[in-house]
Design a protein around this motif. Structure first.
Motif, PDB file in Angstrom:
ATOM      1  N   THR A  79       9.696   0.999  48.284  1.00  0.00           N
ATOM      2  CA  THR A  79       9.919   2.055  47.289  1.00  0.00           C
ATOM      3  C   THR A  79      11.252   1.804  46.629  1.00  0.00           C
ATOM      4  O   THR A  79      11.978   1.472  46.981  1.00  0.00           O
ATOM      5  CB  THR A  79       9.970   3.519  48.120  1.00  0.00           C
ATOM      6  OG1 THR A  79      10.890   3.535  48.855  1.00  0.00           O
ATOM      7  CG2 THR A  79       8.592   3.625  48.701  1.00  0.00           C
ATOM      8  N   ASN A  80      10.988   2.424  45.381  1.00  0.00           N
ATOM      9  CA  ASN A  80      12.334   2.129  44.535  1.00  0.00           C
ATOM     10  C   ASN A  80      13.151   3.319  44.488  1.00  0.00           C
ATOM     11  O   ASN A  80      12.880   4.496  44.284  1.00  0.00           O
ATOM     12  CB  ASN A  80      11.826   1.970  42.999  1.00  0.00           C
ATOM     13  CG  ASN A  80      12.916   1.693  42.132  1.00  0.00           C
ATOM     14  OD1 ASN A  80      14.082   1.816  42.489  1.00  0.00           O
ATOM     15  ND2 ASN A  80      12.679   1.528  40.863  1.00  0.00           N
ATOM     16  N   PRO A  81      14.355   3.319  45.319  1.00  0.00           N
ATOM     17  CA  PRO A  81      15.138   4.477  45.411  1.00  0.00           C
ATOM     18  C   PRO A  81      15.925   4.807  43.992  1.00  0.00           C
ATOM     19  O   PRO A  81      16.306   6.012  44.011  1.00  0.00           O
ATOM     20  CB  PRO A  81      16.320   3.960  46.127  1.00  0.00           C
ATOM     21  CG  PRO A  81      16.411   2.327  45.974  1.00  0.00           C
ATOM     22  CD  PRO A  81      14.930   2.018  45.837  1.00  0.00           C
ATOM     23  N   SER A  82      15.742   4.088  42.983  1.00  0.00           N
ATOM     24  CA  SER A  82      16.585   4.446  41.673  1.00  0.00           C
ATOM     25  C   SER A  82      15.258   5.133  40.785  1.00  0.00           C
ATOM     26  O   SER A  82      15.642   5.848  39.808  1.00  0.00           O
ATOM     27  CB  SER A  82      16.740   3.098  40.867  1.00  0.00           C
ATOM     28  OG  SER A  82      17.937   2.515  41.648  1.00  0.00           O
ATOM     29  N   ASP A  83      13.926   5.097  41.250  1.00  0.00           N
ATOM     30  CA  ASP A  83      13.230   5.727  40.395  1.00  0.00           C
ATOM     31  C   ASP A  83      13.193   7.315  40.621  1.00  0.00           C
ATOM     32  O   ASP A  83      12.725   7.618  41.819  1.00  0.00           O
ATOM     33  CB  ASP A  83      11.674   5.055  40.669  1.00  0.00           C
ATOM     34  CG  ASP A  83      10.329   5.775  39.576  1.00  0.00           C
ATOM     35  OD1 ASP A  83      10.854   6.018  38.666  1.00  0.00           O
ATOM     36  OD2 ASP A  83       9.352   5.411  39.779  1.00  0.00           O
ATOM     37  N   ARG A  84      13.456   8.109  39.585  1.00  0.00           N
ATOM     38  CA  ARG A  84      13.384   9.480  39.654  1.00  0.00           C
ATOM     39  C   ARG A  84      12.376  10.057  38.958  1.00  0.00           C
ATOM     40  O   ARG A  84      12.151  11.337  38.633  1.00  0.00           O
ATOM     41  CB  ARG A  84      14.617   9.920  39.380  1.00  0.00           C
ATOM     42  CG  ARG A  84      15.762   9.580  40.406  1.00  0.00           C
ATOM     43  CD  ARG A  84      17.105  10.018  39.821  1.00  0.00           C
ATOM     44  NE  ARG A  84      18.240   9.941  40.906  1.00  0.00           N
ATOM     45  CZ  ARG A  84      18.606   8.641  40.856  1.00  0.00           C
ATOM     46  NH1 ARG A  84      18.204   7.511  40.310  1.00  0.00           N
ATOM     47  NH2 ARG A  84      19.735   8.480  41.979  1.00  0.00           N
ATOM     48  N   GLY A  85      11.354   9.294  38.361  1.00  0.00           N
ATOM     49  CA  GLY A  85      10.390   9.856  37.429  1.00  0.00           C
ATOM     50  C   GLY A  85      10.456   9.424  36.110  1.00  0.00           C
ATOM     51  O   GLY A  85      11.829   9.162  35.616  1.00  0.00           O
ATOM     52  N   CYS A  86       9.821   9.396  35.110  1.00  0.00           N
ATOM     53  CA  CYS A  86       9.976   9.034  33.770  1.00  0.00           C
ATOM     54  C   CYS A  86      11.193   9.671  33.090  1.00  0.00           C
ATOM     55  O   CYS A  86      12.090   9.248  32.381  1.00  0.00           O
ATOM     56  CB  CYS A  86       8.595   9.100  32.881  1.00  0.00           C
ATOM     57  SG  CYS A  86       8.724   8.666  31.189  1.00  0.00           S
ATOM     58  N   TRP A  87      10.899  11.075  33.192  1.00  0.00           N
ATOM     59  CA  TRP A  87      11.860  11.898  32.340  1.00  0.00           C
ATOM     60  C   TRP A  87      13.227  11.909  32.857  1.00  0.00           C
ATOM     61  O   TRP A  87      14.398  11.621  32.126  1.00  0.00           O
ATOM     62  CB  TRP A  87      11.369  13.507  32.628  1.00  0.00           C
ATOM     63  CG  TRP A  87      12.159  14.472  31.749  1.00  0.00           C
ATOM     64  CD1 TRP A  87      13.205  15.349  32.516  1.00  0.00           C
ATOM     65  CD2 TRP A  87      12.499  14.307  30.257  1.00  0.00           C
ATOM     66  NE1 TRP A  87      13.937  15.857  31.088  1.00  0.00           N
ATOM     67  CE2 TRP A  87      13.543  15.535  29.957  1.00  0.00           C
ATOM     68  CE3 TRP A  87      11.876  13.682  29.302  1.00  0.00           C
ATOM     69  CZ2 TRP A  87      13.593  15.822  28.815  1.00  0.00           C
ATOM     70  CZ3 TRP A  87      12.236  14.301  27.756  1.00  0.00           C
ATOM     71  CH2 TRP A  87      13.134  15.338  27.690  1.00  0.00           C
ATOM     72  N   ARG A  88      13.461  11.988  34.205  1.00  0.00           N
ATOM     73  CA  ARG A  88      14.836  11.591  34.637  1.00  0.00           C
ATOM     74  C   ARG A  88      15.360  10.493  34.413  1.00  0.00           C
ATOM     75  O   ARG A  88      16.604  10.134  34.286  1.00  0.00           O
ATOM     76  CB  ARG A  88      14.800  12.166  36.054  1.00  0.00           C
ATOM     77  CG  ARG A  88      14.803  13.670  36.341  1.00  0.00           C
ATOM     78  CD  ARG A  88      14.869  14.167  37.682  1.00  0.00           C
ATOM     79  NE  ARG A  88      14.807  15.487  37.761  1.00  0.00           N
ATOM     80  CZ  ARG A  88      14.274  16.225  39.153  1.00  0.00           C
ATOM     81  NH1 ARG A  88      14.148  15.471  40.178  1.00  0.00           N
ATOM     82  NH2 ARG A  88      14.232  17.513  39.099  1.00  0.00           N
ATOM     83  N   ASN A  89      14.689   9.307  34.759  1.00  0.00           N
ATOM     84  CA  ASN A  89      15.239   8.022  34.368  1.00  0.00           C
ATOM     85  C   ASN A  89      15.657   7.794  32.939  1.00  0.00           C
ATOM     86  O   ASN A  89      16.533   7.385  32.951  1.00  0.00           O
ATOM     87  CB  ASN A  89      13.994   7.130  34.755  1.00  0.00           C
ATOM     88  CG  ASN A  89      13.461   6.776  35.997  1.00  0.00           C
ATOM     89  OD1 ASN A  89      14.260   7.224  36.931  1.00  0.00           O
ATOM     90  ND2 ASN A  89      12.303   6.289  36.197  1.00  0.00           N
ATOM     91  N   TRP A  90      14.804   8.431  32.074  1.00  0.00           N
ATOM     92  CA  TRP A  90      15.448   8.428  30.702  1.00  0.00           C
ATOM     93  C   TRP A  90      16.818   9.250  30.415  1.00  0.00           C
ATOM     94  O   TRP A  90      17.390   8.811  29.675  1.00  0.00           O
ATOM     95  CB  TRP A  90      14.398   8.784  29.564  1.00  0.00           C
ATOM     96  CG  TRP A  90      13.348   7.536  29.298  1.00  0.00           C
ATOM     97  CD1 TRP A  90      12.187   7.285  29.951  1.00  0.00           C
ATOM     98  CD2 TRP A  90      13.629   6.504  28.262  1.00  0.00           C
ATOM     99  NE1 TRP A  90      11.739   6.207  29.400  1.00  0.00           N
ATOM    100  CE2 TRP A  90      12.550   5.803  28.544  1.00  0.00           C
ATOM    101  CE3 TRP A  90      14.548   6.437  27.210  1.00  0.00           C
ATOM    102  CZ2 TRP A  90      12.409   4.591  27.490  1.00  0.00           C
ATOM    103  CZ3 TRP A  90      14.520   5.202  26.837  1.00  0.00           C
ATOM    104  CH2 TRP A  90      13.489   4.262  26.764  1.00  0.00           C
ATOM    105  N   MET A  91      16.613  10.360  31.046  1.00  0.00           N
ATOM    106  CA  MET A  91      17.806  11.212  30.796  1.00  0.00           C
ATOM    107  C   MET A  91      19.123  10.685  31.736  1.00  0.00           C
ATOM    108  O   MET A  91      20.260  10.545  30.895  1.00  0.00           O
ATOM    109  CB  MET A  91      17.579  12.642  31.658  1.00  0.00           C
ATOM    110  CG  MET A  91      16.625  13.578  30.651  1.00  0.00           C
ATOM    111  SD  MET A  91      17.051  13.886  29.038  1.00  0.00           S
ATOM    112  CE  MET A  91      16.211  12.855  28.117  1.00  0.00           C
ATOM    113  N   GLU A  92      18.863  10.053  32.497  1.00  0.00           N
ATOM    114  CA  GLU A  92      19.950   9.330  33.377  1.00  0.00           C
ATOM    115  C   GLU A  92      20.428   8.041  32.466  1.00  0.00           C
ATOM    116  O   GLU A  92      21.659   7.769  32.484  1.00  0.00           O
ATOM    117  CB  GLU A  92      19.564   8.684  34.745  1.00  0.00           C
ATOM    118  CG  GLU A  92      20.707   8.112  35.470  1.00  0.00           C
ATOM    119  CD  GLU A  92      20.443   7.625  36.909  1.00  0.00           C
ATOM    120  OE1 GLU A  92      20.903   6.685  37.356  1.00  0.00           O
ATOM    121  OE2 GLU A  92      19.289   8.283  37.481  1.00  0.00           O
TER     122      GLU A  92
END
Length: 164
Positions: A79-92
C-alpha cells in the motif's frame, strides 16, 4: 430523381475536398520552413501535454516519478503510505511547504580549488591563477583557482637516417 441529385452532390463534395487537399499541399510545399516550425511546435505541444498528464496522474495517486516508473504500487501488494486520496493529494502538492534541501548551499567546501596541486606544489604543466568569481552571492569573499597552461616546450624531430 433524388438519387441522381445525391450522386451529383457527392461528386461535387469529393471534388471540393480534392481541390482543398491539393491547395493545402501546394501551399505547404512553397513554405518548407513554416512547415518545419509547425511540425516542431506540434511535437513540443504533444510532449508537454503528455508530461503534464503524467504528472497529474502521479499527483492524483500520491506517487513519485520513480515509484511510478518502477511499478512499486502496481499490483496492490504494497500500500502507498503517501496516497491520501485524490483531493488531499492535490491540496498537499499545491499548498505544502517545500522541504529544505539536503544539498549544501555552497559546494566550494567540497571542491578542490587547487586543481589537484595538493599543498601548493603544482606540476610544471599547470600553474594556478586566482580570479574573482561573480556567480553566486558572497562572491566578494570567494576566490576561484583556475589552471593556466604553461608554454609548450620545443619538440625536436629525430634526425632522419641516411640511406646508404
Amino acid at each position: 430523381e433524388s438519387g441522381g441529385m445525391e450522386k451529383h452532390l457527392n461528386e461535387n463534395e469529393s471534388l471540393f475536398h480534392r481541390l482543398h487537399y491539393h491547395l493545402l499541399l501546394r501551399t505547404l510545399s512553397k513554405q518548407p520552413i513554416e512547415l518545419a516550425f509547425g511540425l516542431f511546435s506540434l511535437l513540443c505541444a504533444w510532449s508537454i501535454t503528455s508530461l503534464t498528464c503524467f504528472h497529474a496522474l502521479i499527483i492524483t495517486l500520491g506517487q513519485t516519478t520513480n515509484e511510478r516508473v518502477r511499478g512499486v504500487f502496481q499490483y496492490g501488494g504494497v500500500t502507498n503510505p503517501s496516497d491520501r486520496g485524490c483531493w488531499r493529494n492535490w491540496m498537499e502538492m499545491m499548498w505544502r511547504k517545500v522541504p529544505e534541501s539536503r544539498l549544501p548551499k555552497d559546494f566550494s567546501d567540497l571542491v578542490d580549488l587547487n586543481g589537484g596541486c595538493g599543498g601548493g606544489e603544482c606540476s610544471e604543466v599547470m600553474a594556478p591563477i586566482v580570479l574573482e568569481e561573480s556567480v553566486w552571492p558572497g562572491w566578494q569573499e570567494s576566490r576561484l583557482v583556475m589552471a593556466q597552461p604553461q608554454p609548450k616546450a620545443k619538440v625536436t624531430q629525430p634526425k632522419a637516417k641516411s640511406k646508404k
